[in-house]
Write a protein that holds these residues in place. Structure first.
Motif, mmCIF file in Angstrom:
data_model
loop_
_atom_site.group_PDB
_atom_site.id
_atom_site.type_symbol
_atom_site.label_atom_id
_atom_site.label_comp_id
_atom_site.label_asym_id
_atom_site.label_seq_id
_atom_site.Cartn_x
_atom_site.Cartn_y
_atom_site.Cartn_z
ATOM 1 N N ARG A 176 8.977 2.353 2.940
ATOM 2 C CA ARG A 176 9.744 1.553 3.899
ATOM 3 C C ARG A 176 10.718 0.629 3.172
ATOM 4 N NH1 ARG A 176 5.230 -0.452 8.259
ATOM 5 N NH2 ARG A 176 4.494 1.612 8.856
ATOM 6 N N ARG A 177 11.862 0.421 3.805
ATOM 7 C CA ARG A 177 12.907 -0.436 3.247
ATOM 8 C C ARG A 177 12.547 -1.897 3.498
ATOM 9 N NH1 ARG A 177 17.166 -2.807 5.660
ATOM 10 N NH2 ARG A 177 18.916 -3.374 4.348
ATOM 11 N N THR A 178 12.674 -2.723 2.467
ATOM 12 C CA THR A 178 12.405 -4.151 2.606
ATOM 13 C C THR A 178 13.690 -4.953 2.449
ATOM 14 O OG1 THR A 178 11.993 -4.492 0.255
ATOM 15 C CG2 THR A 178 10.101 -3.879 1.613
ATOM 16 N N ILE A 179 13.680 -6.135 2.998
ATOM 17 C CA ILE A 179 14.796 -7.064 2.832
ATOM 18 C C ILE A 179 14.512 -7.970 1.640
ATOM 19 C CG2 ILE A 179 16.173 -8.877 3.921
ATOM 20 C CD1 ILE A 179 16.340 -6.095 5.329
ATOM 21 N N ASP A 180 13.321 -8.575 1.634
ATOM 22 C CA ASP A 180 12.905 -9.481 0.561
ATOM 23 C C ASP A 180 11.581 -8.974 -0.015
ATOM 24 O OD1 ASP A 180 14.997 -11.497 0.861
ATOM 25 O OD2 ASP A 180 14.014 -11.976 2.769
ATOM 26 N N GLY A 181 11.683 -8.033 -0.926
ATOM 27 C CA GLY A 181 10.499 -7.384 -1.478
ATOM 28 C C GLY A 181 9.486 -8.335 -2.075
ATOM 29 N N HIS A 182 9.951 -9.358 -2.802
ATOM 30 C CA HIS A 182 9.009 -10.308 -3.400
ATOM 31 C C HIS A 182 8.244 -11.088 -2.341
ATOM 32 C CE1 HIS A 182 12.585 -12.754 -2.662
ATOM 33 N NE2 HIS A 182 11.814 -13.837 -2.767
ATOM 34 N N ARG A 183 8.894 -11.376 -1.220
ATOM 35 C CA ARG A 183 8.203 -12.082 -0.139
ATOM 36 C C ARG A 183 7.216 -11.177 0.585
ATOM 37 N NH1 ARG A 183 12.487 -16.306 2.405
ATOM 38 N NH2 ARG A 183 12.618 -17.584 0.535
ATOM 39 N N PRO A 232 0.830 -1.210 0.000
ATOM 40 C CA PRO A 232 0.000 0.000 0.000
ATOM 41 C C PRO A 232 0.863 1.260 0.000
ATOM 42 C CG PRO A 232 -0.761 -1.560 1.658
ATOM 43 C CD PRO A 232 0.548 -2.075 1.136
ATOM 44 N N ALA A 233 0.317 2.311 -0.550
ATOM 45 C CA ALA A 233 1.054 3.574 -0.700
ATOM 46 C C ALA A 233 1.590 4.087 0.627
ATOM 47 C CB ALA A 233 0.154 4.620 -1.355
ATOM 48 N N ASP A 234 0.853 3.902 1.704
ATOM 49 C CA ASP A 234 1.304 4.425 2.999
ATOM 50 C C ASP A 234 2.504 3.654 3.567
ATOM 51 O OD1 ASP A 234 -0.315 2.149 3.495
ATOM 52 O OD2 ASP A 234 -0.833 2.863 5.502
ATOM 53 N N ARG A 235 2.861 2.525 2.939
ATOM 54 C CA ARG A 235 4.024 1.742 3.386
ATOM 55 C C ARG A 235 5.094 1.622 2.313
ATOM 56 N NH1 ARG A 235 0.822 -3.448 4.997
ATOM 57 N NH2 ARG A 235 -1.085 -2.290 4.692
ATOM 58 N N ALA A 236 4.875 2.222 1.183
ATOM 59 C CA ALA A 236 5.771 2.061 0.036
ATOM 60 C C ALA A 236 7.161 2.642 0.268
ATOM 61 C CB ALA A 236 5.151 2.693 -1.200
#
Length: 116
Positions: A11-18, A5-9
């Motif tokens: 944030r840094r992810t480790i495993d984006g696909h997961r 969601p846009a309100d969390r876009a």
């Protein structure tokens, strides 16, 4: 990360696909709430005992359920009222006796794995 969601876009992810897979697994908020409500019904040991008795033996009357579970008749009636309002059980009247049965297919599926 098309499902974030846009309100969390930002944030840094480790495993984006997961992250996307996890969001898809969680699913719709309304469906999630419906499952949480089902689990809250099952979280009470007395209600779970009633449901297991009904699921494994078939339709039973309040007094018979009280004997089987060790509960008193008013407590059984109150629990059945809650379960009936949630659409989990239904009563069928035969003369002056009402026998209850589990009618929610998803709850029946969960009960298959309980009490073994």
């Amino acid at each position: 990360m098309h499902l974030v969601p846009a309100d969390r876009a930002d944030r840094r992810t480790i495993d984006g696909h997961r992250v996307c897979e996890a969001i898809a697994a969680i699913g719709d908020a309304d469906r999630l709430r419906a499952w949480a409500d089902r689990f809250s019904l099952l979280a009470d040991a007395n209600r779970l005992a009633l449901l297991l008795a009904l699921h494994r033996t078939g339709p039973l009357a309040v007094s018979d359920l009280a004997i089987a579970t060790g509960m008193n008749d008013p407590a059984v009636s109150q629990a059945l009222r809650l379960l009936r309002a949630a659409g989990v059980v239904a009563g069928e009247k035969e003369g002056r006796v009402v026998r209850y049965r589990v009618v929610d297919a998803e709850v029946r599926g969960l009960l298959e794995h309980c009490g073994d």
